[in-house]
Design a protein around this motif. Structure first.
Motif, short mmCIF file in Angstrom:
data_model
loop_
_atom_site.label_atom_id
_atom_site.label_comp_id
_atom_site.label_asym_id
_atom_site.label_seq_id
_atom_site.Cartn_x
_atom_site.Cartn_y
_atom_site.Cartn_z
N PHE A 54 2.25 7.52 3.89
CA PHE A 54 1.06 7.69 3.08
C PHE A 54 1.36 8.38 1.75
O PHE A 54 2.43 8.97 1.55
N THR A 55 0.39 8.35 0.87
CA THR A 55 0.59 8.81 -0.51
C THR A 55 0.56 10.33 -0.64
O THR A 55 1.38 10.92 -1.35
N ALA A 56 -0.39 10.98 0.02
CA ALA A 56 -0.55 12.42 -0.15
C ALA A 56 0.73 13.21 0.13
O ALA A 56 1.11 14.08 -0.68
N PRO A 57 1.44 12.96 1.23
CA PRO A 57 2.68 13.72 1.44
C PRO A 57 3.74 13.46 0.38
O PRO A 57 4.56 14.34 0.10
N MET A 72 0.82 -1.20 0.00
CA MET A 72 0.00 0.00 0.00
C MET A 72 0.86 1.26 0.00
O MET A 72 2.07 1.21 0.18
N HIS A 73 0.21 2.39 -0.23
CA HIS A 73 0.75 3.75 -0.03
C HIS A 73 1.76 4.23 -1.07
O HIS A 73 2.04 5.43 -1.14
N GLY A 74 2.36 3.34 -1.84
CA GLY A 74 3.37 3.76 -2.80
C GLY A 74 2.80 4.68 -3.87
O GLY A 74 1.60 4.64 -4.18
N SER A 75 3.65 5.51 -4.45
CA SER A 75 3.21 6.51 -5.42
C SER A 75 3.90 6.28 -6.76
O SER A 75 5.13 6.35 -6.86
N VAL A 76 3.08 6.03 -7.78
CA VAL A 76 3.57 5.92 -9.16
C VAL A 76 3.09 7.16 -9.91
O VAL A 76 1.88 7.40 -10.01
N PHE A 77 4.02 7.94 -10.44
CA PHE A 77 3.70 9.19 -11.12
C PHE A 77 3.77 8.98 -12.63
O PHE A 77 4.81 8.59 -13.16
#
Length: 408
Positions: free
Chosen positions: A134-137, A81-86
């Motif tokens: 978390f993702t948002a930050p 969870m939580h990872g960020s793919v741009f």
């Protein structure tokens, strides 16, 4: 008989299973990959590695399980969870994904709380405080520190949802995983427009949100050819790793909880209604069960602490285990049994990568406390095991304080 594929995009590898509708497991396969830490506290992976591992593990499962493409009736997804793919406007990855255990965003977490009007108001909006994992930050960090990359970003996906995109061409997520972004209105199971506005983030960055059992897309012809599957196979929402695992373990009714320990440790409780710890010491997320929720305490370095001990201080046990062909953890466990419970006053704090429950402190660090001349290797290794267990008990006590029943 119909066959279903489950694909779990983990931190160390992607695992695929093939299961008949009667629950019989036909085959499973795991393809591993590495992660990088370009700076202290950073943790990143290449999303392309997840996709390659998906292709490889699916291929192995179809072959080893003697599964015909025509028999595959559906695919479910779970993952870290939580990872960020741009992604840019062409759907290409802009930079390596920033993972759940990355700790670079303390300043952004403080900024989110400030813009939300304080910690209490933030929890009121999204049921959780701002945490570095978390993702948002991570999105705010990108905007502040890599503005050229942020300007190119038109979509942000979670790890398993990037694999979904490669499978189906659809930008989609589901409620359990989306809860861990800090951008979901957990009560109403939709993106939190008020918080997005406060953070000056467009709703268009985020994918469509589904319930876990809903069909989110179908395998494309191109993906099907690559994986050995027929085009049109439905792909359901799936779940974040903890919610999906809870469904598999039967944590789908009030009073049932689970305690699992891998790199991290998790105490997971089902809830029929939204229940929030006002102090934000545990997570409240949507469950992978429609219109249900779960409360979760997380210890970042539970089994990870024992792994650290093995790698750094257990070289003798690792060498001995090779000679007698056993797992080094078996030797460490035998050694720990030589020390009495409580380790004669020696305590280990398992905060090797910061901590979530109950401290929510990315700067927390591990320590041995109470060392004396009486203590030897048996005490050291047992104290690591006990320290992780005590940390899990912290999670359980908070859940108990929230009056969530614990029956089994």
């Amino acid at each position: 008989m119909a066959v279903f594929l489950g694909i779990d995009v983990g931190t160390s590898g992607t695992k695929t299973i093939a299961m008949r509708e009667d629950g019989d497991i036909l085959a499973s396969a795991t393809s591993e990959y590495s992660l990088s830490s370009p700076k202290p506290g950073w943790s990143e992976q290449e999303p392309e590695d997840w996709w390659k591992a998906t292709v490889e593990s699916v291929g192995k499962v179809l072959k080893n399980g003697k599964v015909k493409a025509a028999d595959v009736a559906g695919i479910g997804l779970s993952g870290q969870m939580h990872g960020s793919v741009f992604l840019d406007k062409q759907g290409n990855v802009i930079r390596p994904a920033i993972l759940w255990n990355d700790q670079r965003t303390a300043a952004e977490c403080a900024d989110i709380e400030k813009k939300a009007g304080g910690r209490e108001k933030l929890i009121g909006l999204v049921a959780n405080p701002a945490l570095t994992g978390f993702t948002a930050p991570k999105i705010l960090w990108l905007r502040k520190n890599e503005p050229k990359h942020f300007d190119k970003t038109v979509r942000v996906l979670l790890p398993k949802d990037y694999v979904r995109y490669r499978l189906t061409g659809e930008f989609a997520t589901e409620v359990s995983d989306a809860s861990g972004t800090l951008l979901l209105d957990v009560k109403h199971r939709q993106w939190c427009k008020p918080l997005l506005d406060k953070l000056d983030l467009p709703l268009s960055l985020l994918p469509k949100v589904y319930e876990s059992e809903e069909v989110s897309g179908q395998v494309t012809a191109a993906a099907g050819k690559l994986l050995g599957l027929k085009a049109g196979v439905p792909v359901v929402g799936g779940g974040g790793d903890q919610a999906a695992g809870a469904v598999g373990n039967g944590i789908v009714k009030r009073g049932v909880i689970s305690a699992t320990m891998g790199t991290s440790g998790v105490v997971f409780a089902h809830s029929d209604e939204l229940q929030i710890d006002p102090q934000g010491r545990v997570h409240t997320f949507c469950h992978a069960v429609r219109d249900k929720w779960h409360v979760m305490g997380v210890v970042l370095s539970a089994g990870g602490s024992l792994q650290w001990y093995r790698n750094q201080l257990g070289q003798a046990e690792m060498a001995a285990s090779k000679k007698i062909k056993t797992d080094p953890y078996n030797l460490l466990t035998d050694q720990a049994a030589e020390a009495p419970p409580g380790c004669e006053g020696l305590f280990f704090l398992p905060y090797l990568t910061g901590e979530r429950t109950p401290h929510a402190d990315p700067h927390a660090r591990g320590a041995w406390i109470g060392l004396s001349l009486r203590h030897g290797p048996a005490h050291l290794v047992r104290s690591v095991m006990e320290g992780a267990t005590y940390a899990m008990r912290d999670c359980l006590e908070i859940i108990n304080d929230m009056k969530i029943p614990i029956r089994e």
